[in-house]
Motif scaffolding. Structure first.
Motif, PDB file in Angstrom:
ATOM      1  N   CYS A 266       0.879  -1.178  -0.019  1.00  0.00           N
ATOM      2  CA  CYS A 266      -0.006   0.113   0.103  1.00  0.00           C
ATOM      3  C   CYS A 266       0.862   1.460  -0.017  1.00  0.00           C
ATOM      4  CB  CYS A 266      -1.005  -0.105   1.255  1.00  0.00           C
ATOM      5  SG  CYS A 266      -2.270  -1.208   1.080  1.00  0.00           S
ATOM      6  N   ASP A 267       2.022   1.291   0.700  1.00  0.00           N
ATOM      7  CA  ASP A 267       2.914   2.233   0.552  1.00  0.00           C
ATOM      8  C   ASP A 267       3.483   2.729  -0.607  1.00  0.00           C
ATOM      9  OD1 ASP A 267       2.816   2.895   3.414  1.00  0.00           O
ATOM     10  OD2 ASP A 267       4.481   1.574   3.878  1.00  0.00           O
ATOM     11  N   GLU A 268       3.494   1.390  -1.451  1.00  0.00           N
ATOM     12  CA  GLU A 268       4.135   1.522  -2.894  1.00  0.00           C
ATOM     13  C   GLU A 268       2.865   2.157  -3.607  1.00  0.00           C
ATOM     14  OE1 GLU A 268       5.105  -2.187  -4.360  1.00  0.00           O
ATOM     15  OE2 GLU A 268       7.030  -2.178  -3.574  1.00  0.00           O
ATOM     16  N   ALA A 269       1.722   1.978  -3.484  1.00  0.00           N
ATOM     17  CA  ALA A 269       0.617   2.691  -4.286  1.00  0.00           C
ATOM     18  C   ALA A 269       0.649   3.911  -3.824  1.00  0.00           C
ATOM     19  CB  ALA A 269      -0.603   1.585  -3.872  1.00  0.00           C
ATOM     20  N   VAL A 270       0.712   4.390  -2.651  1.00  0.00           N
ATOM     21  CA  VAL A 270       0.554   5.827  -2.063  1.00  0.00           C
ATOM     22  C   VAL A 270       1.651   6.646  -3.102  1.00  0.00           C
ATOM     23  CG1 VAL A 270       0.622   7.358  -0.288  1.00  0.00           C
ATOM     24  CG2 VAL A 270      -0.594   5.218  -0.241  1.00  0.00           C
ATOM     25  N   LEU A 271       2.991   6.117  -3.021  1.00  0.00           N
ATOM     26  CA  LEU A 271       4.027   6.765  -3.475  1.00  0.00           C
ATOM     27  C   LEU A 271       3.940   6.849  -4.964  1.00  0.00           C
ATOM     28  CD1 LEU A 271       6.990   5.386  -1.292  1.00  0.00           C
ATOM     29  CD2 LEU A 271       6.163   7.618  -1.241  1.00  0.00           C
ATOM     30  N   LYS A 272       3.359   5.825  -5.616  1.00  0.00           N
ATOM     31  CA  LYS A 272       3.174   5.818  -7.062  1.00  0.00           C
ATOM     32  C   LYS A 272       2.180   6.960  -7.543  1.00  0.00           C
ATOM     33  CE  LYS A 272       2.197   2.914 -11.033  1.00  0.00           C
ATOM     34  NZ  LYS A 272       1.604   1.483 -11.324  1.00  0.00           N
ATOM     35  N   LYS A 273       1.194   7.114  -6.545  1.00  0.00           N
ATOM     36  CA  LYS A 273       0.215   8.024  -6.948  1.00  0.00           C
ATOM     37  C   LYS A 273       0.603   9.471  -6.597  1.00  0.00           C
ATOM     38  CE  LYS A 273      -4.621   9.267  -5.750  1.00  0.00           C
ATOM     39  NZ  LYS A 273      -4.361  10.843  -5.289  1.00  0.00           N
ATOM     40  N   LEU A 274       1.251   9.601  -5.600  1.00  0.00           N
ATOM     41  CA  LEU A 274       1.752  10.883  -5.244  1.00  0.00           C
ATOM     42  C   LEU A 274       2.804  11.391  -5.863  1.00  0.00           C
ATOM     43  CD1 LEU A 274       0.367  10.995  -1.604  1.00  0.00           C
ATOM     44  CD2 LEU A 274      -0.867  11.652  -3.561  1.00  0.00           C
ATOM     45  N   GLY A 275       3.808  10.407  -6.034  1.00  0.00           N
ATOM     46  CA  GLY A 275       5.030  10.976  -6.748  1.00  0.00           C
ATOM     47  C   GLY A 275       6.133  10.647  -5.698  1.00  0.00           C
ATOM     48  N   GLY A 276       7.356  10.472  -6.334  1.00  0.00           N
ATOM     49  CA  GLY A 276       8.606  10.200  -5.440  1.00  0.00           C
ATOM     50  C   GLY A 276       8.840  11.325  -4.675  1.00  0.00           C
ATOM     51  N   ALA A 277       8.526  12.643  -5.030  1.00  0.00           N
ATOM     52  CA  ALA A 277       8.878  13.888  -4.352  1.00  0.00           C
ATOM     53  C   ALA A 277       8.235  13.947  -2.987  1.00  0.00           C
ATOM     54  CB  ALA A 277       8.480  14.947  -5.262  1.00  0.00           C
ATOM     55  N   VAL A 278       7.162  13.286  -2.743  1.00  0.00           N
ATOM     56  CA  VAL A 278       6.759  13.269  -1.416  1.00  0.00           C
ATOM     57  C   VAL A 278       7.202  12.269  -0.412  1.00  0.00           C
ATOM     58  CG1 VAL A 278       4.598  14.279  -2.334  1.00  0.00           C
ATOM     59  CG2 VAL A 278       4.561  11.950  -1.959  1.00  0.00           C
ATOM     60  N   ARG A 279       8.291  11.677  -0.813  1.00  0.00           N
ATOM     61  CA  ARG A 279       8.778  10.667   0.110  1.00  0.00           C
ATOM     62  C   ARG A 279       9.006  11.124   1.738  1.00  0.00           C
ATOM     63  NH1 ARG A 279      14.086   8.864  -1.704  1.00  0.00           N
ATOM     64  NH2 ARG A 279      14.100  11.038  -2.645  1.00  0.00           N
ATOM     65  N   SER A 280       9.809  12.364   1.857  1.00  0.00           N
ATOM     66  CA  SER A 280      10.200  12.726   3.002  1.00  0.00           C
ATOM     67  C   SER A 280       8.873  13.294   3.758  1.00  0.00           C
ATOM     68  CB  SER A 280      11.047  13.823   2.839  1.00  0.00           C
ATOM     69  OG  SER A 280      10.448  15.044   2.236  1.00  0.00           O
ATOM     70  N   ASP A 281       7.798  13.880   3.148  1.00  0.00           N
ATOM     71  CA  ASP A 281       6.437  14.176   3.818  1.00  0.00           C
ATOM     72  C   ASP A 281       5.629  12.825   4.144  1.00  0.00           C
ATOM     73  OD1 ASP A 281       7.349  16.737   3.271  1.00  0.00           O
ATOM     74  OD2 ASP A 281       6.033  16.829   1.506  1.00  0.00           O
ATOM     75  N   TYR A 282       5.927  11.867   3.212  1.00  0.00           N
ATOM     76  CA  TYR A 282       5.228  10.534   3.775  1.00  0.00           C
ATOM     77  C   TYR A 282       5.950   9.777   4.795  1.00  0.00           C
ATOM     78  CZ  TYR A 282       2.807   6.318   2.736  1.00  0.00           C
ATOM     79  OH  TYR A 282       1.801   5.144   2.975  1.00  0.00           O
ATOM     80  N   ALA A 283       7.169  10.102   4.724  1.00  0.00           N
ATOM     81  CA  ALA A 283       7.808   9.502   5.825  1.00  0.00           C
ATOM     82  C   ALA A 283       7.544  10.113   7.312  1.00  0.00           C
ATOM     83  CB  ALA A 283       9.308   9.426   5.726  1.00  0.00           C
TER      84      ALA A 283
END
Length: 327
Positions: A266-283
């Motif tokens: 599910c984390d992969e799906a969220v990152l794929k949808k929002l884009g890799g630029a939000v990695r730090s915000d997602y973490a």
């Protein structure tokens, strides 16, 4: 009974080899293989664990015929009585006839048979089967009681979400993911991180803590991915496999690893949808929702577990994509 137990042990032993290989290869597989593939491997393994049937090929057996020699029959000439008398008249001595013999068989009275009471003594395999059946039934009852208790406490502490901004954000996210039947969105003050529960009536639970809009967007997208993939039913399949193979500790390890891979998928799906630029915000959102501990624990629910592993996965997600290309 004995065949069922032997097939069960054979299946459990074969699955243990796969689980052990998956566990040992987890550090390498986490970098080279996406969680989606591990997700499907665990599902196929759970299905195999619930089908304790030995897989064997019934090859045709060659038929060997052994020739049987013909039976030899000896015929004895029968001399009628008339010929015997005629031979006597012709001067040929007749063979004297043998006196008729009689066999007398003496019978003895048969003593009455007294039936003795027979006590059933189970064999070793039958005892093992009974132990397995009791353990499987006890494990299933324990899971059911835990879930019903959690569901009862949930109905007591669950409250409808009244924040209009959160509701509007939630409905927009449901429409973006093509979900026509929205799961319920509620709050529960006895939890510290969002989770989803309920098979017949799926519900997303949020803690009664105020977060910013970005955090809500991330976590709601994550939980909606669980809902779209019917992960609660998948987890029920895993629980059933664990109940059947309760005696195998590696099956319990597989259950924990599969739950982690479901979260990572599910984390992969969220990152794929929002884009890799939000990695730090997602973490950072994962860390925000992991500040406390859940005072409610249910076997059929998804929460924000194994935060450290998930944060490392999110921060390294770009490297995984670069190795395998865009998914």
């Amino acid at each position: 009974m004995e065949n069922i137990l032997l097939n069960l042990l054979e299946v459990s032993l074969g699955a243990s080899v796969v689980i052990l290989l998956m566990t040992l290869a987890a550090p390498l597989a986490g970098k080279k293989f996406s969680a989606k593939w591990r997700y499907w491997i665990w599902m196929l393994l759970a299905i195999r664990l619930l089908l304790p049937v030995a897989l064997s090929l019934d090859l045709p057996r060659p038929q060997v015929s052994i020739p049987v020699p013909p039976q030899l029959t000896v015929e004895q000439d029968f001399v009628p009585k008339a010929e015997e008398e005629s031979g006597h008249l012709l001067g040929v001595p007749a063979v004297p006839s043998q006196p008729e013999s009689r066999i007398v068989v003496e019978t003895q009275p048969i003593a009455p048979v007294i039936e003795s009471e027979s006590h059933w003594t189970p064999s070793g395999l039958e005892l093992l089967f009974l132990v397995w059946a009791v353990g499987a039934a006890g494990s299933a009852v324990w899971q059911l009681v835990t879930y019903l208790r959690w569901q009862h406490e949930g109905t007591v502490w669950n409250r409808m979400v009244e924040d209009g901004d959160v509701l509007n954000l939630y409905y927009d996210l449901c429409r973006e993911q093509g979900i026509s039947k929205f799961p319920q969105l509620m709050q529960n003050k006895r939890i510290q991180s969002p989770m989803m529960m309920g098979l017949s009536n799926p519900t997303i639970l949020l803690p009664q803590i105020e977060y910013n809009e970005d955090d809500y967007a991330v976590v709601l997208t994550h939980e909606l991915n669980h809902y779209k993939r019917h992960d609660l039913w998948y987890k029920l399949l895993l629980l059933a496999a664990r109940c059947v193979h309760w005696f195998n500790p590696l099956v319990w390890v597989a259950f924990a690893l599969c739950g982690r891979d479901m979260e990572l998928r599910c984390d992969e799906a969220v990152l794929k949808k929002l884009g890799g630029a939000v990695r730090s915000d997602y973490a950072q959102s994962l860390l925000n929702f992991a500040t406390g501990y859940a005072r409610l624990a249910a076997p059929l629910a998804f929460g924000e577990g194994d935060t450290g592993k998930r944060v490392r996965f999110v921060l390294n997600w770009k490297n995984v994509v670069r190795f395998y290309g865009k998914r």
